[in-house]
Write a protein that holds these residues in place. Structure first.
Motif, PDB file in Angstrom:
ATOM      1  N   ARG A   1      10.016 -12.882  -3.859  1.00 60.77           N
ATOM      2  CA  ARG A   1       8.610 -13.240  -4.078  1.00 60.77           C
ATOM      3  C   ARG A   1       8.224 -14.305  -3.054  1.00 60.77           C
ATOM      4  NH1 ARG A   1       6.999 -13.344 -10.339  1.00 60.77           N
ATOM      5  NH2 ARG A   1       5.076 -12.599  -9.371  1.00 60.77           N
ATOM      6  N   THR A   2       7.070 -14.113  -2.460  1.00 56.50           N
ATOM      7  CA  THR A   2       6.708 -14.902  -1.281  1.00 56.50           C
ATOM      8  C   THR A   2       6.583 -16.386  -1.586  1.00 56.50           C
ATOM      9  OG1 THR A   2       5.418 -12.968  -0.594  1.00 56.50           O
ATOM     10  CG2 THR A   2       5.174 -14.967   0.694  1.00 56.50           C
TER      11      THR A   2
ATOM     12  N   THR B   1      -2.218 -19.701   3.260  1.00 52.36           N
ATOM     13  CA  THR B   1      -3.516 -19.024   3.318  1.00 52.36           C
ATOM     14  C   THR B   1      -3.347 -17.526   3.507  1.00 52.36           C
ATOM     15  OG1 THR B   1      -4.505 -21.023   4.280  1.00 52.36           O
ATOM     16  CG2 THR B   1      -5.736 -18.967   4.494  1.00 52.36           C
ATOM     17  N   VAL B   2      -2.456 -17.120   4.400  1.00 54.70           N
ATOM     18  CA  VAL B   2      -2.202 -15.695   4.595  1.00 54.70           C
ATOM     19  C   VAL B   2      -1.615 -15.086   3.319  1.00 54.70           C
ATOM     20  CG1 VAL B   2      -0.959 -13.970   5.954  1.00 54.70           C
ATOM     21  CG2 VAL B   2      -1.889 -16.005   7.072  1.00 54.70           C
ATOM     22  N   VAL B   3      -0.708 -15.798   2.678  1.00 58.12           N
ATOM     23  CA  VAL B   3      -0.136 -15.312   1.414  1.00 58.12           C
ATOM     24  C   VAL B   3      -1.232 -15.110   0.374  1.00 58.12           C
ATOM     25  CG1 VAL B   3       1.334 -15.963  -0.536  1.00 58.12           C
ATOM     26  CG2 VAL B   3       2.143 -16.292   1.802  1.00 58.12           C
ATOM     27  N   MET B   4      -2.174 -16.041   0.291  1.00 56.33           N
ATOM     28  CA  MET B   4      -3.268 -15.922  -0.671  1.00 56.33           C
ATOM     29  C   MET B   4      -4.105 -14.680  -0.409  1.00 56.33           C
ATOM     30  SD  MET B   4      -6.494 -18.507  -1.229  1.00 56.33           S
ATOM     31  CE  MET B   4      -7.322 -17.786   0.200  1.00 56.33           C
ATOM     32  N   VAL B   5      -4.431 -14.441   0.861  1.00 56.46           N
ATOM     33  CA  VAL B   5      -5.251 -13.280   1.206  1.00 56.46           C
ATOM     34  C   VAL B   5      -4.517 -11.986   0.877  1.00 56.46           C
ATOM     35  CG1 VAL B   5      -6.325 -12.055   3.122  1.00 56.46           C
ATOM     36  CG2 VAL B   5      -6.509 -14.546   2.994  1.00 56.46           C
ATOM     37  N   VAL B   6      -3.240 -11.912   1.210  1.00 56.85           N
ATOM     38  CA  VAL B   6      -2.460 -10.699   0.960  1.00 56.85           C
ATOM     39  C   VAL B   6      -2.280 -10.473  -0.546  1.00 56.85           C
ATOM     40  CG1 VAL B   6      -0.178  -9.643   1.244  1.00 56.85           C
ATOM     41  CG2 VAL B   6      -1.267 -10.804   3.172  1.00 56.85           C
ATOM     42  N   GLU B   7      -2.000 -11.529  -1.298  1.00 49.55           N
ATOM     43  CA  GLU B   7      -1.841 -11.383  -2.748  1.00 49.55           C
ATOM     44  C   GLU B   7      -3.133 -10.926  -3.408  1.00 49.55           C
ATOM     45  OE1 GLU B   7      -0.349 -14.871  -4.598  1.00 49.55           O
ATOM     46  OE2 GLU B   7       1.735 -14.468  -4.037  1.00 49.55           O
ATOM     47  N   ARG B   8      -4.248 -11.488  -2.979  1.00 54.33           N
ATOM     48  CA  ARG B   8      -5.526 -11.110  -3.584  1.00 54.33           C
ATOM     49  C   ARG B   8      -5.842  -9.648  -3.328  1.00 54.33           C
ATOM     50  NH1 ARG B   8     -10.027 -14.662  -1.321  1.00 54.33           N
ATOM     51  NH2 ARG B   8      -9.674 -13.320   0.487  1.00 54.33           N
ATOM     52  N   GLU B   9      -5.512  -9.161  -2.135  1.00 54.46           N
ATOM     53  CA  GLU B   9      -5.824  -7.773  -1.797  1.00 54.46           C
ATOM     54  C   GLU B   9      -4.870  -6.793  -2.468  1.00 54.46           C
ATOM     55  OE1 GLU B   9      -8.160  -4.956   0.504  1.00 54.46           O
ATOM     56  OE2 GLU B   9      -8.412  -7.081   0.041  1.00 54.46           O
ATOM     57  N   SER B  10      -3.565  -7.142  -2.513  1.00 51.62           N
ATOM     58  CA  SER B  10      -2.568  -6.205  -3.037  1.00 51.62           C
ATOM     59  C   SER B  10      -2.343  -6.343  -4.535  1.00 51.62           C
ATOM     60  CB  SER B  10      -1.234  -6.409  -2.311  1.00 51.62           C
ATOM     61  OG  SER B  10      -0.713  -7.701  -2.580  1.00 51.62           O
ATOM     62  N   GLY B  11      -2.651  -7.511  -5.080  1.00 51.17           N
ATOM     63  CA  GLY B  11      -2.437  -7.736  -6.510  1.00 51.17           C
ATOM     64  C   GLY B  11      -1.003  -8.037  -6.874  1.00 51.17           C
ATOM     65  N   LYS B  12      -0.148  -8.276  -5.907  1.00 52.58           N
ATOM     66  CA  LYS B  12       1.244  -8.605  -6.197  1.00 52.58           C
ATOM     67  C   LYS B  12       1.738  -9.651  -5.209  1.00 52.58           C
ATOM     68  CE  LYS B  12       3.003  -4.611  -3.580  1.00 52.58           C
ATOM     69  NZ  LYS B  12       3.852  -3.401  -3.661  1.00 52.58           N
ATOM     70  N   GLY B  13       2.755 -10.392  -5.637  1.00 54.22           N
ATOM     71  CA  GLY B  13       3.258 -11.486  -4.820  1.00 54.22           C
ATOM     72  C   GLY B  13       4.602 -11.232  -4.190  1.00 54.22           C
ATOM     73  N   ASP B  14       5.032  -9.973  -4.113  1.00 53.97           N
ATOM     74  CA  ASP B  14       6.323  -9.649  -3.517  1.00 53.97           C
ATOM     75  C   ASP B  14       6.219  -9.619  -1.993  1.00 53.97           C
ATOM     76  OD1 ASP B  14       7.250  -9.354  -6.083  1.00 53.97           O
ATOM     77  OD2 ASP B  14       6.993  -7.181  -6.108  1.00 53.97           O
ATOM     78  N   LEU B  15       7.389  -9.739  -1.353  1.00 54.36           N
ATOM     79  CA  LEU B  15       7.430  -9.648   0.101  1.00 54.36           C
ATOM     80  C   LEU B  15       6.970  -8.281   0.591  1.00 54.36           C
ATOM     81  CD1 LEU B  15      10.848 -11.407   0.866  1.00 54.36           C
ATOM     82  CD2 LEU B  15       8.563 -12.355   1.139  1.00 54.36           C
ATOM     83  N   SER B  16       7.125  -7.256  -0.248  1.00 56.94           N
ATOM     84  CA  SER B  16       6.719  -5.906   0.160  1.00 56.94           C
ATOM     85  C   SER B  16       5.220  -5.802   0.383  1.00 56.94           C
ATOM     86  CB  SER B  16       7.145  -4.893  -0.908  1.00 56.94           C
ATOM     87  OG  SER B  16       6.563  -5.208  -2.167  1.00 56.94           O
ATOM     88  N   ALA B  17       4.434  -6.752  -0.154  1.00 54.50           N
ATOM     89  CA  ALA B  17       2.987  -6.725   0.064  1.00 54.50           C
ATOM     90  C   ALA B  17       2.629  -6.940   1.535  1.00 54.50           C
ATOM     91  CB  ALA B  17       2.311  -7.792  -0.801  1.00 54.50           C
ATOM     92  N   PHE B  18       3.565  -7.498   2.319  1.00 53.40           N
ATOM     93  CA  PHE B  18       3.313  -7.738   3.739  1.00 53.40           C
ATOM     94  C   PHE B  18       3.639  -6.521   4.605  1.00 53.40           C
ATOM     95  CE2 PHE B  18       3.447 -12.010   2.157  1.00 53.40           C
ATOM     96  CZ  PHE B  18       2.582 -12.709   2.991  1.00 53.40           C
ATOM     97  N   ALA B  19       4.127  -5.446   3.999  1.00 53.12           N
ATOM     98  CA  ALA B  19       4.496  -4.261   4.775  1.00 53.12           C
ATOM     99  C   ALA B  19       3.300  -3.727   5.555  1.00 53.12           C
ATOM    100  CB  ALA B  19       5.053  -3.178   3.850  1.00 53.12           C
TER     101      ALA B  19
END
Length: 509
Positions: free
Chosen positions: A308-309, A355-373
């Motif tokens: 988890r990020t 900040t990048v983590v926040m944007v990615v989590e908001r868009e994907s709905g999950k906090g795993d590293l796989s959300a950055f794929a």
């Protein structure tokens, strides 16, 4: 000569008074606004107050030190430099918060904005305090505001759990700090840091060394909780994971920077004599070396296993807390400059990453590293920014993080000798753990550039986060390409006054 309140130059407190007035005004406006009205005006007012306080702080850089309120509050270059870091970090947190909670039901936006200001005010008080009482007041103002911010998402179970753990561990750390302070007051009969240094040195030579060392280690334990250094870091991963991402960024940068100002004030004033005596010097030195080493080793090692990020960034923060303890443990010739440079670099690269983590989590709905794929295909701007922040955190040339670690290493190595090999070991551990950190930092980069995206379409980056990412990129690159300019500027500041009592005279008296 006794002085009255009106005899002081209160303009030196303009930054603190600005933040305190803004927090009070925002709380009143929030009360009179209708519940269904938006609170965005409060965010802009808070950001304006932070900018004004930053201006008042910056224009006095290089001015003579000044003491106020019976020598309990000191405004010097040490305090001003740390306040600028705290104000910059808080301002960037406000920028990423503007749209983050707009659509969330039940979120107390008004309380969120002025609690950030009260937490900032507590940190600013800590940086300028020259007395145990004002130090503790600032610490608790920062801590209590942070506890509420961690659990401000009342409908989220993880947020409530984070707040509960934070309150419990924060209360334990405060208890240890107070216990250590009680020994100091009992031995010296004063709470002023400079008076403590003189009287504790006498007490140490008169057979009370065990009580003084006990107070030192009690406070070191308490401070270890506050800065999330190992082995007192157990609260950080859960609190970072459960807190709203802007709050986690605030805790990682602003709260940690204020706590380091607190540590430097007490250890380099009240306990400075311990560094100068034989047995005490060895005991204190090894205590700090062990905490710094454990933080670097445990933080980087456990981060390798995180999926988890925000938990990964929490353990990364533990490791960086260890790096920041190295200059204090080594007590080298450029302690202040290397610490401030690294904190400034840490501010940009960590806030940018969150900040990048926040944007990615908001868009994907999950906090795993796989959300950055596949992020490089969905948002080249966010992916490039995140890659820069990660390589800077790893210490790759030429970035802010590289030169931050380089200056700490130089400061550490120059303080070592054949009779004092501890700094050499610290430098070796720092180098080894930095290499370990490459594996988990580059793991995120691999996900962004060498894995297919799990979602279709472009990633939306709103205006506030885009500004913060851009500012963080510029700050990271500027510190990487022009490090000597920043270091030369830091070298012009008066660091000696931070650990020296003011002479009697017209200034500060």
């Amino acid at each position: 000569m006794e002085k009255f309140l009106l005899d002081y130059d209160w303009t030196v407190l303009a930054p603190e008074l600005t933040i305190a007035g803004a927090a009070a005004l925002l709380s009143i406006i929030d009360l009179v606004l209708k519940p269904n009205r938006g609170r965005h005006i409060l965010a802009w007012m808070a950001l304006a107050a932070v900018a004004a306080a930053g201006y008042f702080t910056a224009i006095r850089l290089g001015a003579p030190p000044y003491e106020i309120l019976a020598d309990t509050y000191r405004v010097d270059d040490f305090a001003r430099a740390f306040k600028l870091i705290l104000l910059t970090g808080t301002g960037l947190v406000f920028l990423i918060s503007f749209r983050e909670f707009r659509e969330e039901k039940g979120f107390a936006q008004g309380e969120y904005y002025y609690l950030l200001l009260t937490a900032l005010l507590g940190g600013m008080v800590m940086t300028s305090s020259a007395d145990l009482i004002t130090l503790f007041v600032g610490l608790e103002l920062l801590s209590i505001s942070s506890y509420i911010l961690a659990g401000i998402r009342r409908r989220h179970g993880e947020s409530s759990e984070a707040a509960w753990k934070y309150v419990v561990m924060g209360g334990v750390s405060s208890a240890f700090i107070l216990y250590g302070m009680s020994f100091l007051y009992g031995l010296a009969g004063s709470t002023n840091l400079f008076t403590l240094r003189e009287r504790l040195a006498e007490a140490y030579n008169n057979g009370y060394e065990s009580f003084i060392l006990l107070s030192f280690f009690c406070m070191l334990l308490g401070f270890g909780f506050k800065v999330a250094s190992a082995p007192f870091h157990m609260w950080a991963p859960d609190v970072y994971q459960g807190s709203p991402t802007p709050v986690a960024a605030f805790l990682a940068v602003v709260s940690k920077s204020a706590a380091f100002a607190f540590i430097l004030r007490i250890f380099l004033i009240a306990f400075l004599f311990l560094y100068q005596v034989g047995p005490g010097k060895e005991t204190v030195g090894w205590g700090l070396w062990i905490v710094a080493s454990l933080s670097m080793v445990i933080g980087n090692s456990v981060a390798l296993k995180q999926l988890r990020t925000k938990r990964l960034l929490a353990y990364s923060s533990v490791a960086h807390g260890g790096y920041l303890l190295v200059p204090l443990a080594a007590l080298g010739p450029t302690l202040f400059e290397s610490t401030l440079y690294y904190l400034l670099a840490y501010l940009f690269m960590t806030l940018g990453a969150f900040t990048v983590v926040m944007v990615v989590e908001r868009e994907s709905g999950k906090g795993d590293l796989s959300a950055f794929a596949g992020l490089s295909r969905r948002s080249p701007f966010a992916a490039a920014g995140m890659a820069l922040f990660l390589v800077s955190l790893a210490g790759i040339p030429v970035t802010a993080g590289f030169f931050g670690k380089f200056y700490i290493l130089i400061n550490t190595v120059t303080s070592g000798s054949a009779d004092n090999p501890g700094p050499y070991w610290l430098a070796a551990i720092m180098l080894g753990t930095t290499v370990v950190s490459y594996f988990y930092y580059f793991g995120i980069i691999r996900m962004m550039y060498f894995r297919p995206p799990q979602m279709e379409g472009k990633l939306r980056v709103s205006v506030g986060p885009a500004w913060v990412i851009g500012i963080a990129v510029l700050g990271t690159l500027a510190l990487g390409f022009m490090p000597q300019w920043v270091l030369d500027f830091l070298g012009t500041l008066d660091w000696v006054s931070a650990i020296s009592p003011l002479k009697q005279g017209p200034v500060g008296q």
